[in-house]
Motif scaffolding. Structure first.
Motif, PDB file in Angstrom:
ATOM      1  N   SER A 182       0.787  -1.033  -0.027  1.00  0.00           N
ATOM      2  CA  SER A 182       0.065  -0.017  -0.011  1.00  0.00           C
ATOM      3  C   SER A 182       0.938   1.217   0.155  1.00  0.00           C
ATOM      4  O   SER A 182       0.535   2.097  -0.609  1.00  0.00           O
ATOM      5  N   GLN A 186       1.317   4.146  -2.931  1.00  0.00           N
ATOM      6  CA  GLN A 186       1.076   5.582  -2.543  1.00  0.00           C
ATOM      7  C   GLN A 186       2.286   6.393  -2.991  1.00  0.00           C
ATOM      8  O   GLN A 186       1.978   7.460  -3.437  1.00  0.00           O
ATOM      9  N   THR A 288      -8.075  -0.894  -0.579  1.00  0.00           N
ATOM     10  CA  THR A 288      -7.113   0.101  -1.000  1.00  0.00           C
ATOM     11  C   THR A 288      -6.349  -0.013  -2.295  1.00  0.00           C
ATOM     12  O   THR A 288      -6.308   0.461  -3.285  1.00  0.00           O
ATOM     13  N   ARG A 291      -8.819  -1.070  -5.441  1.00  0.00           N
ATOM     14  CA  ARG A 291      -9.723  -0.108  -5.821  1.00  0.00           C
ATOM     15  C   ARG A 291      -9.490   0.365  -7.233  1.00  0.00           C
ATOM     16  O   ARG A 291      -8.542   0.566  -7.514  1.00  0.00           O
TER      17      ARG A 291
END
Length: 336
Positions: A182, A186, A288, A291
């Motif tokens: 994740s 980012q 996340t 998505r």
């Protein structure tokens, strides 16, 4: 009222160490069916939401060729090594994860190159164009890893292996791996190529592969939901008030009370509490990551959908026990 923990007297959780969720449910189902002299509903586990095949969702990366014939120039900022790596026999058959790692390392190194002073304006312009194209295509490389990597696909498909009731290994390692991926997502979104290139993608995938926790969690949620549904269908024909009228069978009620305490509260309900904790920890990270990808709707059903269904079936099951406790002297709640 919180459905997960009924207001009961303090109970010793006599969990069977080593029992997986499937065995916990089957043991409870068989004991309850036997004492109630009824049969468990014979229904098959419904199929999981289908996942799109890799060949249908993988995207091709733009084939950008950087022809830097000036050896001094390429060595000046280290691009020659990366170009050679990509053109090697191994580089031509990179897996999706290794391809992503390469793209990130190339972007990181190219960013450093562009920070240098250049006398050759034509070469500088070429490097800038490649940099812009690579920044756009790295998102394709990241999605290709998410959607087609063998280790990740195994996690998302699930396996026919339920999580154990206790002594569960791999939860923290799985959380760590998903958190790192994740963060990688980012960093890519922020175009922080140095930080993104520093993430060890293969190490995170190895952790997921080693424990296969996500695959087992998915199977456990789906199977627990189904097994609770079977129980509720079986109990639909057993009216709690009928067990106490006209005269209660004290031996039967004593056995029911023992099953409730020892097998439902200490094992079945405890198992669902554990699954709830794992789901709340790991699903937000998965959600996340996936998505806006083609797999998101199916994963929503496989994880969040099965979790919510499990909660609904558990609520219905608890209601049956509450009704039985109102009609029969089982003393399942504390006495005032």
């Amino acid at each position: 009222m919180k459905l997960w923990l009924l207001p009961l007297l303090a109970l010793s959780l006599l969990a069977c160490s080593g029992n997986n969720g499937d065995k916990v449910f089957k043991n409870y189902q068989q004991r309850l069916a036997r004492v109630l002299d009824t049969d468990l509903a014979a229904i098959t586990v419904p199929p999981a939401a289908a996942l799109a095949e890799p060949r249908d969702i993988k995207q091709a990366l733009p084939d950008l060729r950087l022809d830097l014939t000036d050896t001094f120039t390429t060595r000046r900022c280290g691009l020659d090594t990366l170009i050679g790596e990509r053109n090697s026999s191994l580089g031509r058959v990179y897996s999706a994860s290794k391809q992503l790692s390469y793209e990130l390392r190339f972007l990181s190194q190219l960013q450093r190159c562009l920070s240098l002073s250049w006398d050759n304006s034509a070469l500088l312009s070429e490097l800038q164009q490649v940099y812009q194209h690579k920044q756009a295509s790295v998102h394709i490389a990241f999605n290709n890893m998410l959607l087609t990597d063998d280790t990740l696909r195994k996690q998302l498909f699930g396996v026919r292996d339920s999580l154990p009731l206790s002594d569960v290994a791999g939860q923290s390692e799985t959380w760590q791996a998903l958190t790192e991926l994740s963060l990688l997502q980012q960093f890519i979104g922020e175009q922080n190529w140095q930080a993104a290139a520093a993430v060890d993608i293969e190490q995170q995938l190895q952790l997921l592969y080693q424990y296969n926790f996500i695959g087992r969690l998915q199977h456990s949620l789906r199977l627990s939901s189904h097994q609770l549904m079977q129980l509720n269908l079986m109990l639909a024909s057993v009216k709690p008030e009928q067990l106490c009228q006209p005269r209660p069978d004290k031996q039967q009620l004593e056995i029911l009370g023992n099953i409730f305490n020892k097998y439902f509260i200490a094992q079945v309900q405890q198992y669902t509490v554990n699954l709830e904790r794992y789901q709340q920890q790991l699903w937000p990270l998965l959600e996340t990551l996936y998505r806006d990808t083609p797999l998101q709707p199916a994963l929503q059903q496989r994880f969040a959908g099965n979790y919510q269904q499990m909660r609904r079936e558990l609520s219905q099951h608890v209601t049956w026990w509450q009704s039985l406790n109102r009609h029969c002297p089982l003393q399942l709640t504390p006495q005032g």
